[in-house]
Design a protein around this motif. Sequence first.
Motif, mmCIF file in Angstrom:
data_model
loop_
_atom_site.group_PDB
_atom_site.id
_atom_site.type_symbol
_atom_site.label_atom_id
_atom_site.label_comp_id
_atom_site.label_asym_id
_atom_site.label_seq_id
_atom_site.Cartn_x
_atom_site.Cartn_y
_atom_site.Cartn_z
ATOM 1 N N ASN A 179 0.817 -1.208 0.000
ATOM 2 C CA ASN A 179 0.000 0.000 0.000
ATOM 3 C C ASN A 179 0.853 1.261 0.000
ATOM 4 O O ASN A 179 0.551 2.226 -0.708
ATOM 5 N N PHE A 180 1.927 1.267 0.795
ATOM 6 C CA PHE A 180 2.800 2.445 0.826
ATOM 7 C C PHE A 180 3.529 2.614 -0.494
ATOM 8 O O PHE A 180 3.562 3.710 -1.064
ATOM 9 N N ASP A 181 4.126 1.550 -0.977
ATOM 10 C CA ASP A 181 4.949 1.655 -2.182
ATOM 11 C C ASP A 181 4.136 2.100 -3.386
ATOM 12 O O ASP A 181 4.611 2.893 -4.215
ATOM 13 N N SER A 182 2.911 1.612 -3.499
ATOM 14 C CA SER A 182 2.100 1.960 -4.669
ATOM 15 C C SER A 182 1.548 3.382 -4.586
ATOM 16 O O SER A 182 1.364 4.033 -5.616
ATOM 17 N N ARG A 183 1.314 3.872 -3.382
ATOM 18 C CA ARG A 183 0.642 5.158 -3.233
ATOM 19 C C ARG A 183 1.575 6.302 -2.829
ATOM 20 O O ARG A 183 1.373 7.451 -3.216
ATOM 21 N N PHE A 184 2.631 5.978 -2.032
ATOM 22 C CA PHE A 184 3.396 7.065 -1.426
ATOM 23 C C PHE A 184 4.906 7.014 -1.661
ATOM 24 O O PHE A 184 5.607 7.976 -1.349
ATOM 25 N N ALA A 185 5.437 5.913 -2.169
ATOM 26 C CA ALA A 185 6.895 5.791 -2.300
ATOM 27 C C ALA A 185 7.484 6.867 -3.208
ATOM 28 O O ALA A 185 8.550 7.420 -2.925
ATOM 29 N N ALA A 186 6.806 7.169 -4.294
ATOM 30 C CA ALA A 186 7.323 8.183 -5.217
ATOM 31 C C ALA A 186 7.444 9.540 -4.526
ATOM 32 O O ALA A 186 8.437 10.260 -4.702
ATOM 33 N N ALA A 187 6.433 9.888 -3.737
ATOM 34 C CA ALA A 187 6.468 11.170 -3.021
ATOM 35 C C ALA A 187 7.533 11.163 -1.935
ATOM 36 O O ALA A 187 8.243 12.162 -1.733
ATOM 37 N N ALA A 188 7.670 10.042 -1.227
ATOM 38 C CA ALA A 188 8.633 9.957 -0.137
ATOM 39 C C ALA A 188 10.072 9.836 -0.638
ATOM 40 O O ALA A 188 11.020 10.140 0.086
ATOM 41 N N GLY A 189 10.222 9.372 -1.849
ATOM 42 C CA GLY A 189 11.558 9.197 -2.396
ATOM 43 C C GLY A 189 12.210 7.891 -1.985
ATOM 44 O O GLY A 189 13.419 7.708 -2.167
ATOM 45 N N ARG A 190 11.431 6.963 -1.452
ATOM 46 C CA ARG A 190 11.985 5.667 -1.060
ATOM 47 C C ARG A 190 10.873 4.650 -0.875
ATOM 48 O O ARG A 190 9.736 5.007 -0.557
ATOM 49 N N LEU A 191 11.224 3.379 -1.067
ATOM 50 C CA LEU A 191 10.314 2.282 -0.790
ATOM 51 C C LEU A 191 10.335 1.974 0.703
ATOM 52 O O LEU A 191 11.309 2.278 1.398
ATOM 53 N N ALA A 192 9.283 1.363 1.187
ATOM 54 C CA ALA A 192 9.226 0.977 2.587
ATOM 55 C C ALA A 192 9.904 -0.367 2.801
ATOM 56 O O ALA A 192 9.920 -1.217 1.904
ATOM 57 N N ILE A 193 10.470 -0.560 3.979
ATOM 58 C CA ILE A 193 10.937 -1.878 4.388
ATOM 59 C C ILE A 193 9.959 -2.406 5.439
ATOM 60 O O ILE A 193 9.195 -1.638 6.032
ATOM 61 N N VAL A 194 9.959 -3.706 5.653
ATOM 62 C CA VAL A 194 9.030 -4.320 6.594
ATOM 63 C C VAL A 194 9.748 -4.656 7.895
ATOM 64 O O VAL A 194 10.814 -5.287 7.889
ATOM 65 N N VAL A 195 9.174 -4.211 9.001
ATOM 66 C CA VAL A 195 9.696 -4.536 10.334
ATOM 67 C C VAL A 195 8.549 -5.072 11.189
ATOM 68 O O VAL A 195 7.383 -4.995 10.805
ATOM 69 N N ARG A 196 8.871 -5.592 12.337
ATOM 70 C CA ARG A 196 7.853 -6.057 13.271
ATOM 71 C C ARG A 196 7.213 -4.869 13.989
ATOM 72 O O ARG A 196 7.840 -3.831 14.174
ATOM 73 N N ASP A 197 5.971 -5.043 14.380
ATOM 74 C CA ASP A 197 5.284 -4.016 15.148
ATOM 75 C C ASP A 197 6.031 -3.765 16.460
ATOM 76 O O ASP A 197 6.391 -4.712 17.165
ATOM 77 N N PRO A 198 6.298 -2.496 16.817
ATOM 78 C CA PRO A 198 7.067 -2.218 18.037
ATOM 79 C C PRO A 198 6.419 -2.748 19.312
ATOM 80 O O PRO A 198 7.105 -2.983 20.309
ATOM 81 N N GLY A 199 5.098 -2.963 19.295
ATOM 82 C CA GLY A 199 4.441 -3.526 20.463
ATOM 83 C C GLY A 199 4.960 -4.898 20.835
ATOM 84 O O GLY A 199 4.806 -5.341 21.989
ATOM 85 N N LEU A 200 5.594 -5.583 19.891
ATOM 86 C CA LEU A 200 6.148 -6.907 20.168
ATOM 87 C C LEU A 200 7.319 -6.851 21.144
ATOM 88 O O LEU A 200 7.760 -7.889 21.637
ATOM 89 N N MET A 201 7.812 -5.658 21.438
ATOM 90 C CA MET A 201 8.914 -5.549 22.398
ATOM 91 C C MET A 201 8.437 -5.537 23.837
ATOM 92 O O MET A 201 9.261 -5.478 24.763
ATOM 93 N N ILE A 202 7.118 -5.588 24.087
ATOM 94 C CA ILE A 202 6.649 -5.538 25.473
ATOM 95 C C ILE A 202 7.209 -6.698 26.287
ATOM 96 O O ILE A 202 7.481 -6.576 27.484
ATOM 97 N N GLY A 203 7.441 -7.845 25.659
ATOM 98 C CA GLY A 203 8.049 -8.971 26.367
ATOM 99 C C GLY A 203 9.483 -8.701 26.772
ATOM 100 O O GLY A 203 10.010 -9.346 27.687
ATOM 101 N N ARG A 204 10.137 -7.752 26.112
ATOM 102 C CA ARG A 204 11.499 -7.352 26.472
ATOM 103 C C ARG A 204 11.482 -6.458 27.710
ATOM 104 O O ARG A 204 12.377 -6.534 28.556
ATOM 105 N N TYR A 205 10.477 -5.614 27.774
ATOM 106 C CA TYR A 205 10.434 -4.610 28.836
ATOM 107 C C TYR A 205 9.504 -4.973 29.987
ATOM 108 O O TYR A 205 9.468 -4.274 30.996
ATOM 109 N N LEU A 206 8.755 -6.057 29.838
ATOM 110 C CA LEU A 206 7.915 -6.555 30.922
ATOM 111 C C LEU A 206 8.145 -8.058 31.044
ATOM 112 O O LEU A 206 7.292 -8.868 30.681
ATOM 113 N N PRO A 207 9.302 -8.456 31.548
ATOM 114 C CA PRO A 207 9.593 -9.890 31.649
ATOM 115 C C PRO A 207 8.627 -10.560 32.613
ATOM 116 O O PRO A 207 8.259 -10.012 33.645
ATOM 117 N N THR A 208 8.185 -11.755 32.244
ATOM 118 C CA THR A 208 7.221 -12.488 33.054
ATOM 119 C C THR A 208 7.635 -13.947 33.180
ATOM 120 O O THR A 208 8.462 -14.438 32.406
#
Length: 395
Positions: A179-208
């Motif tokens: 969706n980003f690459d087709s609609r906004f990459a040209a305007a932004a001047g770069r393609l998007a890369i894929v990363v994990r959602d930052p919420g997945l780090m809660i296990g790092r900061y809330l050890p259980t």
Amino acid sequence: MTERMPRIRLFNVKFSPNLGDGLLAECLEMAMKECGGDASGTYSVDLSARTRYARGDASRSTVLRVLDGLPSSLRSLATAPPRELLLRRKWRPHYEQHLKGADAVVIGGGNLLTDMDLNFPVKVASALEMAARQGLPSAIYGVGVASHWSAKGTALMQRALERAKPIYVSVRDENSKRNFDSRFAAAAGRLAIVVRDPGLMIGRYLPTDPAGRREGIGLCVTSAVAIRYHSTQVVSDEDLATWYANLCKGLSAEGFKVVAFTNGSPEDEVVLDQIEPVLREAAGSGFERRRPDTPTELASFIASFSGLVAHRMHAIIAGVSLGVPVFALLWDEKLTAFMRSIERADCMAFVQPGNEPEVVSKLVASLDGSAAAAQTALLDETFEAARDLFRVLAR
């Protein structure tokens, strides 16, 4: 001479009543500070100019129901005047205040590149353009990007991206990249890369300790109006309440206590208030309700469950990060994309009359310890992507 640590402003919706938004914002803040961001100068700026966690106004449920019943053209007309007033009097002044002393700006994370009545296009475009005018480098990190945009929303974002020319762009799933690459990459001047959602780090900061979990299944209740407003799925309050009740009966029959809660969105709380007696009766003596007030409380609740059933994406994400077996109730392409990205497409389904036993069966089958098997690698992968963002910003 010691090099000064960068002061990073993270634009998101940290103080939304939906505590899942705060959870991912806090994770990204902690990651940036762990990587070397200035401890006091690196923080989130709420795009709606909120400054603290608070329960939302119950009237939001009524507003959503009214808007849900309007054609899109009338809905746009109804939301435009208050939005423009808030932009001039509240949102822009808030952004300007918090851009003072900043070294860099990050838009992230969350489903921020989406166009529901121009809400996010107006806010995100304004933040990017203000950063560009001040000569601040900007980045977009781990966001969701919707597929359906209005012509005006598209134009707003394209113009802002052309001016800001972000030095880094990442999104949280392959659908968002397309969706980003087709609609906004040209305007932004770069393609998007894929990363994990930052919420997945809660296990790092809330050890259980998984061994300390109780024999309870978390049920994150979502209102039908929220599902209809944010997706193309058609579901009624009555049908959803009946489905939740049947699920509670099935879980109780398997010997599990049911712990009902919401992510904090006021429209969800209103519905849970209404259906709590029905759920309590369906679950028998094994029923409890909880009301988290902060993202940490939400994550701590989820960490205590043996399993979790939810529509809300960041309840699911927290469960995955904390090693809790999850079953996702589908309603939005972003949740489907997330479950596929972690190779758990077998643990998701739409709410349909009669499929409650299947959901119970699949969830119970997943309570075998396998949910925690890939947890460490997933958390490390998510943090390394955040570290890459910091390296770009710190150059």
